[in-house]
Design a protein around this motif. Structure first.
Motif, PDB file in Angstrom:
ATOM      1  N   VAL A   1      78.700  40.193 142.991  1.00 18.30           N
ATOM      2  CA  VAL A   1      78.507  39.140 143.990  1.00 18.30           C
ATOM      3  C   VAL A   1      79.504  37.982 143.834  1.00 18.30           C
ATOM      4  O   VAL A   1      80.174  37.605 144.815  1.00 18.30           O
ATOM      5  CB  VAL A   1      77.054  38.624 143.968  1.00 18.30           C
ATOM      6  N   PRO A   2      79.642  37.374 142.633  1.00 19.53           N
ATOM      7  CA  PRO A   2      80.590  36.265 142.514  1.00 19.53           C
ATOM      8  C   PRO A   2      82.042  36.632 142.855  1.00 19.53           C
ATOM      9  O   PRO A   2      82.707  35.863 143.565  1.00 19.53           O
ATOM     10  CB  PRO A   2      80.440  35.836 141.042  1.00 19.53           C
ATOM     11  N   PRO A   3      82.566  37.800 142.387  1.00 24.74           N
ATOM     12  CA  PRO A   3      83.930  38.145 142.810  1.00 24.74           C
ATOM     13  C   PRO A   3      84.066  38.331 144.320  1.00 24.74           C
ATOM     14  O   PRO A   3      85.102  37.989 144.897  1.00 24.74           O
ATOM     15  CB  PRO A   3      84.208  39.458 142.064  1.00 24.74           C
ATOM     16  N   VAL A   4      83.021  38.881 144.971  1.00 29.38           N
ATOM     17  CA  VAL A   4      83.060  39.021 146.431  1.00 29.38           C
ATOM     18  C   VAL A   4      83.099  37.647 147.092  1.00 29.38           C
ATOM     19  O   VAL A   4      83.854  37.424 148.048  1.00 29.38           O
ATOM     20  CB  VAL A   4      81.843  39.825 146.943  1.00 29.38           C
ATOM     21  N   VAL A   5      82.305  36.718 146.565  1.00 28.55           N
ATOM     22  CA  VAL A   5      82.327  35.350 147.084  1.00 28.55           C
ATOM     23  C   VAL A   5      83.730  34.759 146.920  1.00 28.55           C
ATOM     24  O   VAL A   5      84.259  34.113 147.836  1.00 28.55           O
ATOM     25  CB  VAL A   5      81.283  34.476 146.365  1.00 28.55           C
ATOM     26  N   GLY A   6      84.346  34.997 145.751  1.00 25.22           N
ATOM     27  CA  GLY A   6      85.704  34.506 145.524  1.00 25.22           C
ATOM     28  C   GLY A   6      86.708  35.137 146.473  1.00 25.22           C
ATOM     29  O   GLY A   6      87.604  34.460 146.992  1.00 25.22           O
ATOM     30  N   TRP A   7      86.556  36.428 146.732  1.00 23.76           N
ATOM     31  CA  TRP A   7      87.455  37.144 147.636  1.00 23.76           C
ATOM     32  C   TRP A   7      87.333  36.612 149.064  1.00 23.76           C
ATOM     33  O   TRP A   7      88.329  36.365 149.738  1.00 23.76           O
ATOM     34  CB  TRP A   7      87.139  38.627 147.597  1.00 23.76           C
ATOM     35  N   VAL A   8      86.085  36.415 149.513  1.00 24.17           N
ATOM     36  CA  VAL A   8      85.858  35.898 150.862  1.00 24.17           C
ATOM     37  C   VAL A   8      86.395  34.479 150.994  1.00 24.17           C
ATOM     38  O   VAL A   8      87.029  34.120 152.000  1.00 24.17           O
ATOM     39  CB  VAL A   8      84.348  35.930 151.204  1.00 24.17           C
ATOM     40  N   TRP A   9      86.154  33.667 149.947  1.00 22.01           N
ATOM     41  CA  TRP A   9      86.648  32.287 149.968  1.00 22.01           C
ATOM     42  C   TRP A   9      88.166  32.262 150.098  1.00 22.01           C
ATOM     43  O   TRP A   9      88.717  31.509 150.899  1.00 22.01           O
ATOM     44  CB  TRP A   9      86.216  31.565 148.703  1.00 22.01           C
ATOM     45  N   PHE A  10      88.830  33.066 149.318  1.00 21.92           N
ATOM     46  CA  PHE A  10      90.295  33.105 149.363  1.00 21.92           C
ATOM     47  C   PHE A  10      90.777  33.584 150.735  1.00 21.92           C
ATOM     48  O   PHE A  10      91.705  33.032 151.319  1.00 21.92           O
ATOM     49  CB  PHE A  10      90.831  34.031 148.274  1.00 21.92           C
ATOM     50  N   LYS A  11      90.138  34.620 151.260  1.00 19.92           N
ATOM     51  CA  LYS A  11      90.564  35.221 152.524  1.00 19.92           C
ATOM     52  C   LYS A  11      90.485  34.232 153.675  1.00 19.92           C
ATOM     53  O   LYS A  11      91.395  34.167 154.520  1.00 19.92           O
ATOM     54  CB  LYS A  11      89.707  36.442 152.832  1.00 19.92           C
ATOM     55  N   TYR A  12      89.403  33.446 153.708  1.00 23.23           N
ATOM     56  CA  TYR A  12      89.184  32.576 154.845  1.00 23.23           C
ATOM     57  C   TYR A  12      89.677  31.135 154.634  1.00 23.23           C
ATOM     58  O   TYR A  12      89.766  30.363 155.577  1.00 23.23           O
ATOM     59  CB  TYR A  12      87.705  32.557 155.237  1.00 23.23           C
ATOM     60  N   ASN A  13      89.999  30.792 153.390  1.00 22.56           N
ATOM     61  CA  ASN A  13      90.527  29.461 153.116  1.00 22.56           C
ATOM     62  C   ASN A  13      91.988  29.497 152.710  1.00 22.56           C
ATOM     63  O   ASN A  13      92.648  28.441 152.694  1.00 22.56           O
ATOM     64  CB  ASN A  13      89.697  28.774 152.030  1.00 22.56           C
ATOM     65  N   ASN A  14      92.489  30.679 152.323  1.00 23.62           N
ATOM     66  CA  ASN A  14      93.896  30.847 151.960  1.00 23.62           C
ATOM     67  C   ASN A  14      94.351  29.855 150.897  1.00 23.62           C
ATOM     68  O   ASN A  14      95.416  29.242 150.988  1.00 23.62           O
ATOM     69  CB  ASN A  14      94.801  30.695 153.188  1.00 23.62           C
ATOM     70  N   LYS A  15      93.509  29.669 149.889  1.00 25.64           N
ATOM     71  CA  LYS A  15      93.920  28.808 148.789  1.00 25.64           C
ATOM     72  C   LYS A  15      93.264  29.264 147.509  1.00 25.64           C
ATOM     73  O   LYS A  15      92.185  29.850 147.502  1.00 25.64           O
ATOM     74  CB  LYS A  15      93.594  27.347 149.067  1.00 25.64           C
TER      75      LYS A  15
END
Length: 212
Positions: free
Chosen positions: A196-210
């Motif tokens: 779950v946490p890595p998926v949250v990190g992946w989604v955050w990066f994908k949609y925030n690009n940072k």
């Protein structure tokens, strides 16, 4: 203006996500083989099944972190996360051993904590390691904790650590018991929400690009 990822940075959490499924598959296959050959409640077999079902991804993530360090890459939160998971792997082995020696009924309600530690001791290690990384990068505990509580990966990790034992306890109370190796694997996999946490990190990066 559209956010642009930092130069040279890639979404490292996507590398961590792909390590979860192999651990699950190895646990299920191993459990099936042990049940087939009559080792449904063999303690050594349960140790192996729980290790791969609950900690298989930690082995691969630890290898990832070692590879990052050997390649000379700069430290990152995902690397710290991987090191923390690797360092937390041995804790459930000790807990399991002493529970058997103490005569705890590992199939009953009182044994609910055993799959919890197999599934999430590495997550606890990852969370602590991530917090220490943030403290070091911010040069103070106060700033590190402030960043921690605003960090989606760290917060989701903490939530997982808190809610999983409640679910395991409730499952045991209503009658579930890991009386064979497949049930042992499935219980540990259900508790292993480390993805779950890595998926949250992946989604955050994908949609925030940072970078997190």
């Amino acid at each position: 203006m559209e956010n642009i990822p930092e130069k040279g940075y890639k979404n490292e959490f996507s590398d961590l996500i792909k390590y979860t499924i192999p651990g699950y598959l190895i646990g299920i296959i191993l459990g099936s083989l042990l049940d087939y050959y009559g080792y449904q409640q063999n303690p050594l077999g349960q140790w192996m099944v729980r290790t791969f079902s609950g900690e298989g991804e930690s082995i691969f993530e630890g290898i990832y972190s070692i590879k990052q360090r050997l390649s000379g890459a700069l430290g990152s939160i995902s690397e710290a996360y991987g090191w923390g998971k690797l360092s937390g792997m041995s804790v459930p082995w000790i807990i399991d051993l002493f529970s058997h020696l103490a005569g705890v009924n590992i199939y009953g309600v009182e044994g609910f904590y055993i799959p919890y530690f197999y599934a999430l001791s590495d997550q606890i290690g990852a969370n602590i390691s991530g917090l220490y990384y943030l403290k070091r990068s911010e040069s103070s505990w106060l700033k590190g904790i402030k960043k921690y509580i605003n960090h989606p990966v760290m917060v989701s990790s903490l939530i997982v650590i808190i809610i999983v034992p409640i679910g395991l306890l409730l499952a045991r109370i209503i009658g579930f018991s890991p009386t064979n190796q497949i049930y042992t694997a499935l219980e540990t996999i259900a508790a292993n929400l480390c993805w779950v946490p890595p998926v949250v990190g992946w989604v955050w990066f994908k949609y925030n690009n940072k970078k997190l």
